[in-house]
Design a protein around this motif. Structure first.
Motif, PDB file in Angstrom:
ATOM      1  N   PRO A 213       0.832  -1.205   0.000  1.00 38.07           N
ATOM      2  CA  PRO A 213       0.000   0.000   0.000  1.00 38.07           C
ATOM      3  C   PRO A 213       0.869   1.258   0.000  1.00 38.07           C
ATOM      4  O   PRO A 213       2.048   1.209   0.361  1.00 38.07           O
ATOM      5  N   TYR A 214       0.239   2.356  -0.387  1.00 43.69           N
ATOM      6  CA  TYR A 214       0.988   3.602  -0.533  1.00 43.69           C
ATOM      7  C   TYR A 214       1.503   4.091   0.824  1.00 43.69           C
ATOM      8  O   TYR A 214       0.806   4.022   1.834  1.00 43.69           O
ATOM      9  N   LYS A 215       2.726   4.586   0.811  1.00 46.26           N
ATOM     10  CA  LYS A 215       3.319   5.196   2.000  1.00 46.26           C
ATOM     11  C   LYS A 215       3.695   6.640   1.685  1.00 46.26           C
ATOM     12  O   LYS A 215       4.188   6.934   0.594  1.00 46.26           O
ATOM     13  N   ASP A 216       3.435   7.531   2.645  1.00 46.31           N
ATOM     14  CA  ASP A 216       3.766   8.941   2.440  1.00 46.31           C
ATOM     15  C   ASP A 216       5.226   9.095   2.029  1.00 46.31           C
ATOM     16  O   ASP A 216       6.111   8.421   2.567  1.00 46.31           O
ATOM     17  N   LEU A 217       5.467   9.996   1.076  1.00 45.54           N
ATOM     18  CA  LEU A 217       6.824  10.276   0.617  1.00 45.54           C
ATOM     19  C   LEU A 217       7.299  11.586   1.207  1.00 45.54           C
ATOM     20  O   LEU A 217       6.588  12.594   1.176  1.00 45.54           O
ATOM     21  N   ARG A 218       8.536  11.577   1.712  1.00 44.15           N
ATOM     22  CA  ARG A 218       9.122  12.750   2.344  1.00 44.15           C
ATOM     23  C   ARG A 218      10.472  13.070   1.705  1.00 44.15           C
ATOM     24  O   ARG A 218      11.029  12.241   0.977  1.00 44.15           O
ATOM     25  N   PRO A 219      10.991  14.276   1.946  1.00 40.29           N
ATOM     26  CA  PRO A 219      12.287  14.642   1.370  1.00 40.29           C
ATOM     27  C   PRO A 219      13.348  13.565   1.593  1.00 40.29           C
ATOM     28  O   PRO A 219      13.386  12.921   2.646  1.00 40.29           O
ATOM     29  N   ASP A 220      14.175  13.372   0.562  1.00 42.07           N
ATOM     30  CA  ASP A 220      15.259  12.390   0.517  1.00 42.07           C
ATOM     31  C   ASP A 220      14.776  10.983   0.176  1.00 42.07           C
ATOM     32  O   ASP A 220      15.607  10.068   0.027  1.00 42.07           O
ATOM     33  N   PRO A 267       0.611  23.499   3.712  1.00 45.55           N
ATOM     34  CA  PRO A 267       1.956  23.750   3.171  1.00 45.55           C
ATOM     35  C   PRO A 267       3.055  22.960   3.880  1.00 45.55           C
ATOM     36  O   PRO A 267       3.646  23.418   4.853  1.00 45.55           O
ATOM     37  N   ASN A 268       3.306  21.772   3.395  1.00 50.62           N
ATOM     38  CA  ASN A 268       4.433  20.979   3.891  1.00 50.62           C
ATOM     39  C   ASN A 268       4.959  20.142   2.730  1.00 50.62           C
ATOM     40  O   ASN A 268       4.446  20.216   1.616  1.00 50.62           O
ATOM     41  N   TYR A 269       5.975  19.346   2.995  1.00 50.72           N
ATOM     42  CA  TYR A 269       6.638  18.599   1.923  1.00 50.72           C
ATOM     43  C   TYR A 269       6.167  17.148   1.810  1.00 50.72           C
ATOM     44  O   TYR A 269       6.697  16.388   1.010  1.00 50.72           O
ATOM     45  N   ILE A 270       5.177  16.765   2.604  1.00 51.00           N
ATOM     46  CA  ILE A 270       4.717  15.382   2.583  1.00 51.00           C
ATOM     47  C   ILE A 270       3.853  15.152   1.337  1.00 51.00           C
ATOM     48  O   ILE A 270       2.927  15.908   1.046  1.00 51.00           O
ATOM     49  N   LEU A 271       4.158  14.096   0.604  1.00 46.04           N
ATOM     50  CA  LEU A 271       3.329  13.688  -0.538  1.00 46.04           C
ATOM     51  C   LEU A 271       2.472  12.504  -0.097  1.00 46.04           C
ATOM     52  O   LEU A 271       2.909  11.360  -0.088  1.00 46.04           O
ATOM     53  N   ALA A 272       1.250  12.826   0.315  1.00 44.71           N
ATOM     54  CA  ALA A 272       0.333  11.796   0.785  1.00 44.71           C
ATOM     55  C   ALA A 272      -0.463  11.228  -0.395  1.00 44.71           C
ATOM     56  O   ALA A 272      -0.423  11.759  -1.509  1.00 44.71           O
ATOM     57  N   GLU A 273      -1.197  10.163  -0.133  1.00 49.33           N
ATOM     58  CA  GLU A 273      -1.969   9.517  -1.202  1.00 49.33           C
ATOM     59  C   GLU A 273      -2.992  10.470  -1.795  1.00 49.33           C
ATOM     60  O   GLU A 273      -3.250  10.448  -3.000  1.00 49.33           O
ATOM     61  N   GLU A 274      -3.579  11.335  -0.969  1.00 50.70           N
ATOM     62  CA  GLU A 274      -4.582  12.270  -1.479  1.00 50.70           C
ATOM     63  C   GLU A 274      -3.968  13.251  -2.481  1.00 50.70           C
ATOM     64  O   GLU A 274      -4.647  13.692  -3.421  1.00 50.70           O
ATOM     65  N   HIS A 275      -2.693  13.571  -2.314  1.00 52.41           N
ATOM     66  CA  HIS A 275      -2.043  14.481  -3.253  1.00 52.41           C
ATOM     67  C   HIS A 275      -1.800  13.789  -4.601  1.00 52.41           C
ATOM     68  O   HIS A 275      -1.941  14.406  -5.655  1.00 52.41           O
ATOM     69  N   ILE A 276      -1.444  12.517  -4.545  1.00 55.81           N
ATOM     70  CA  ILE A 276      -1.269  11.759  -5.789  1.00 55.81           C
ATOM     71  C   ILE A 276      -2.610  11.625  -6.511  1.00 55.81           C
ATOM     72  O   ILE A 276      -2.684  11.756  -7.745  1.00 55.81           O
ATOM     73  N   LYS A 277      -3.684  11.383  -5.759  1.00 55.05           N
ATOM     74  CA  LYS A 277      -5.015  11.274  -6.370  1.00 55.05           C
ATOM     75  C   LYS A 277      -5.403  12.584  -7.054  1.00 55.05           C
ATOM     76  O   LYS A 277      -5.987  12.578  -8.136  1.00 55.05           O
ATOM     77  N   GLU A 278      -5.081  13.697  -6.415  1.00 55.94           N
ATOM     78  CA  GLU A 278      -5.399  14.998  -7.013  1.00 55.94           C
ATOM     79  C   GLU A 278      -4.595  15.205  -8.297  1.00 55.94           C
ATOM     80  O   GLU A 278      -5.117  15.694  -9.301  1.00 55.94           O
ATOM     81  N   MET A 279      -3.331  14.838  -8.278  1.00 55.94           N
ATOM     82  CA  MET A 279      -2.510  14.970  -9.480  1.00 55.94           C
ATOM     83  C   MET A 279      -3.011  14.064 -10.605  1.00 55.94           C
ATOM     84  O   MET A 279      -2.757  14.336 -11.782  1.00 55.94           O
ATOM     85  N   ASN A 280      -3.709  12.995 -10.236  1.00 53.89           N
ATOM     86  CA  ASN A 280      -4.191  12.040 -11.232  1.00 53.89           C
ATOM     87  C   ASN A 280      -5.588  12.362 -11.770  1.00 53.89           C
ATOM     88  O   ASN A 280      -6.112  11.603 -12.581  1.00 53.89           O
ATOM     89  N   VAL A 281      -6.185  13.459 -11.335  1.00 52.44           N
ATOM     90  CA  VAL A 281      -7.472  13.853 -11.918  1.00 52.44           C
ATOM     91  C   VAL A 281      -7.254  14.062 -13.414  1.00 52.44           C
ATOM     92  O   VAL A 281      -6.337  14.784 -13.819  1.00 52.44           O
ATOM     93  N   PRO A 282      -8.061  13.426 -14.268  1.00 55.80           N
ATOM     94  CA  PRO A 282      -7.858  13.550 -15.719  1.00 55.80           C
ATOM     95  C   PRO A 282      -7.828  15.006 -16.167  1.00 55.80           C
ATOM     96  O   PRO A 282      -8.593  15.830 -15.662  1.00 55.80           O
ATOM     97  N   ILE A 283      -6.956  15.298 -17.110  1.00 50.59           N
ATOM     98  CA  ILE A 283      -6.832  16.678 -17.563  1.00 50.59           C
ATOM     99  C   ILE A 283      -8.122  17.155 -18.224  1.00 50.59           C
ATOM    100  O   ILE A 283      -8.447  18.346 -18.181  1.00 50.59           O
ATOM    101  N   ALA A 284      -8.894  16.247 -18.802  1.00 58.09           N
ATOM    102  CA  ALA A 284     -10.190  16.626 -19.382  1.00 58.09           C
ATOM    103  C   ALA A 284     -11.120  17.157 -18.293  1.00 58.09           C
ATOM    104  O   ALA A 284     -11.872  18.127 -18.513  1.00 58.09           O
ATOM    105  N   ASP A 285     -11.063  16.550 -17.102  1.00 63.61           N
ATOM    106  CA  ASP A 285     -11.881  17.022 -15.982  1.00 63.61           C
ATOM    107  C   ASP A 285     -11.414  18.403 -15.525  1.00 63.61           C
ATOM    108  O   ASP A 285     -12.231  19.261 -15.164  1.00 63.61           O
ATOM    109  N   LYS A 286     -10.109  18.601 -15.524  1.00 68.30           N
ATOM    110  CA  LYS A 286      -9.571  19.918 -15.151  1.00 68.30           C
ATOM    111  C   LYS A 286     -10.078  20.992 -16.114  1.00 68.30           C
ATOM    112  O   LYS A 286     -10.433  22.101 -15.710  1.00 68.30           O
TER     113      LYS A 286
END
Length: 524
Positions: A213-220, A267-286
């Motif tokens: 399962p997805y794990k939060d990504l942090r600097p380094d 505003p922090n550097y954590i890349l959580a699963e919700e941020h990946i989901k937001e980045m994956n919203v289809p560009i047509a939807d945007k």
């Protein structure tokens, strides 16, 4: 009470108006009229030759030739359905509405469908524009088949392309009123053009996390997911170049922070699963979101443009801005009504600022929440600094008062207002829908100070004393300040950066249905 949605069915009602009295002197929006390179050269012989060539190759359109060519004569022979290299939103609206029209035979439908496909081979701009103009004439004739009036398709097209200009001109004779309206509208349109180019590039690929399962990504961190995020942020402009590195380095940290801030994330550097989901919203939807919010600009912008001072609260971004003399004086985080007690979207006027306020508890809260607590604890009211006056429960002024130490009043049927809050930790959440409908302002004191700068008697020292929480002090403003409670799920900020925000009340779907109603099927 004014609402955000006077534009219900805006396109279906305005596309083909009931009267066709538009003249050559009608208002023309310089942004919407065709200013691109001409479809044809101005030489009349060349025009005839090229138009004859087009209608020879598309022989099924010959019956529309006269009407089609009349559209270009009054537009300096420029393109109608393009903004630079992209089909504009009017072309997209025409296409969608034509497809949903019963019994409309669309000549060369495959060629027209291909214009809106990212994979199909594109026609020349000349052929594409002429095909869409022919589609417009076919649609217009079908839509007006029952009228006996002489129809001016050129005049109708002007009304369509200039709807917002005409709409706002009826509300004010001051042409400057339109300026701010188009400012945000065209900023969104510029972003839409950029997203169309990204879409055509076929570089918008879904980010597939390496970890399951997805794990939060942090600097380094080192991960293939990082490389994919890097490419996405490069496409969006948050990164200047794509190094393809899978290391979460300083460069990516800055890009992630930029992405998060403009999109309303914490505003922090954590890349959580919700941020990946937001980045994956289809560009047509945007792109659809951008178009919807361009329509929202039409609804309120004329009033905002006429105001030299105003407060704007945007629910989806949980943000307040205070503008005076055309400049943003301050911004503040807010939290708003929960889905079951939504903050009303409307315009009003702030007429009073109340320091160290009492809070008269709404009877619904008394019935649903307080009665049970009072039954369990006879000292509940005293412990919460509350009292009963004339049969109503109210909370006395003080630092623990639910309204905080200052509130801003603007008469409205729903009895909502803005106020301070003792619950400051709630502003740390990304999704801030906590209230019973009122708007809780993080920097309420700063807002009061800014709004009272033109009142010399209200010195910082006097405001501090008024906010000690001892005695209620109500001040009536000599000049009411407009307040706009809005619902924009995408906005371009002062730095030219686009932000997409959560559709917390699911109003995008409502607006989309209103603008593009499905054909009703009636069973026999």
């Amino acid at each position: 009470m004014k609402t955000l949605y006077p534009i219900t069915l805006i396109l279906s009602l305005s596309f083909f108006v009931s009267s066709f009295n538009t003249t050559e002197n009608d208002l023309v929006s310089s942004k919407k009229t065709a200013t691109a390179a001409p479809v044809y050269n101005s030489d009349s012989d060349n025009v005839d030759a090229l138009s004859n060539d087009f209608f020879k190759r598309y022989s099924d359109l010959k019956k529309y030739k006269s009407d089609v060519m009349s559209l270009y004569k009054n537009r300096a022979l420029g393109t109608i359905w393009f903004d630079e290299e992209d089909i504009n939103e009017f072309g997209s609206v025409l296409y969608e509405k034509a497809k949903k029209t019963n019994d409309l035979v669309i000549p060369y439908q495959k060629e027209i469908d291909d214009l809106f496909s990212t994979s199909a081979t594109k026609l020349s701009k000349t052929d594409a524009d002429m095909l869409l103009s022919s589609l417009y004439i076919a649609y217009a004739k079908k839509s007006n088949s029952d009228t006996k009036k002489k129809v001016s398709y050129d005049a109708m097209l002007k009304d369509f392309l200039n709807y917002s200009t005409i709409e706002e001109a009826t509300a004010s004779t001051n042409t400057a009123d339109v300026k701010v309206a188009y400012d945000q509208y065209y900023k969104l349109q510029d972003v839409l053009k950029k997203y169309k180019k990204i879409d055509r590039s076929n570089k918008w690929k879904a980010i597939v996390p390496e970890e399951t399962p997805y794990k939060d990504l942090r600097p380094d961190a080192v991960s293939n997911t990082i490389a994919q995020v890097r490419t996405r942020l490069y496409l969006l402009g948050d990164l200047k170049h794509d190094s393809k590195s899978d290391v979460y380095d300083r460069e990516l940290m800055d890009a992630v922070m930029k992405y998060k801030v403009r999109n309303g994330f914490k505003p922090n550097y954590i890349l959580a699963e919700e941020h990946i989901k937001e980045m994956n919203v289809p560009i047509a939807d945007k792109m659809e979101t951008l178009k919807l919010n361009m329509e929202r600009c039409r609804a309120i912008s004329a009033q905002i443009a006429a105001s030299d001072e105003y407060v704007l609260v945007n629910v989806p971004s949980y943000e307040l801005i205070y503008v005076k003399n055309g400049k943003v004086q301050m911004t503040s985080s807010v939290f708003v009504g929960a889905p079951l007690t939504k903050t009303t979207i409307f315009n009003g006027e702030i007429d009073r600022i109340v320091f160290s306020p009492y809070w008269t508890v709404p009877q619904s809260i008394v019935n649903n929440e307080l009665k049970g607590k009072i039954a369990e604890n006879k000292n509940y009211l005293a412990e919460k600094n509350m009292e009963i006056v004339n049969g109503q429960v109210r909370q006395k002024p003080g630092p623990d008062n639910s309204l905080g130490l200052v509130k801003f009043m603007f008469p409205n049927p729903d009895d909502i207002y803005m106020h301070d809050t003792p619950s400051k930790t709630l502003f740390d959440f990304e999704k801030r829908t906590f209230s019973h409908g009122c708007i809780n302002v993080k920097m309420a004191k700063e807002l009061a100070v800014a709004m009272l700068k033109d009142y010399p008697e209200w010195t910082p020292a006097k405001i501090d004393k008024a906010m000690e929480g001892k005695t209620e002090n109500s001040f009536k403003l000599a000049k009411k300040v407009p307040i706009y409670i809005t619902y924009f799920t995408s906005l371009v900020n002062e730095n030219g950066e686009i932000g997409f925000f959560q559709d917390v009340y699911e109003k995008d779907n409502e607006l989309n249905k209103a603008l593009s109603p499905q054909t009703e099927i009636v069973a026999n």
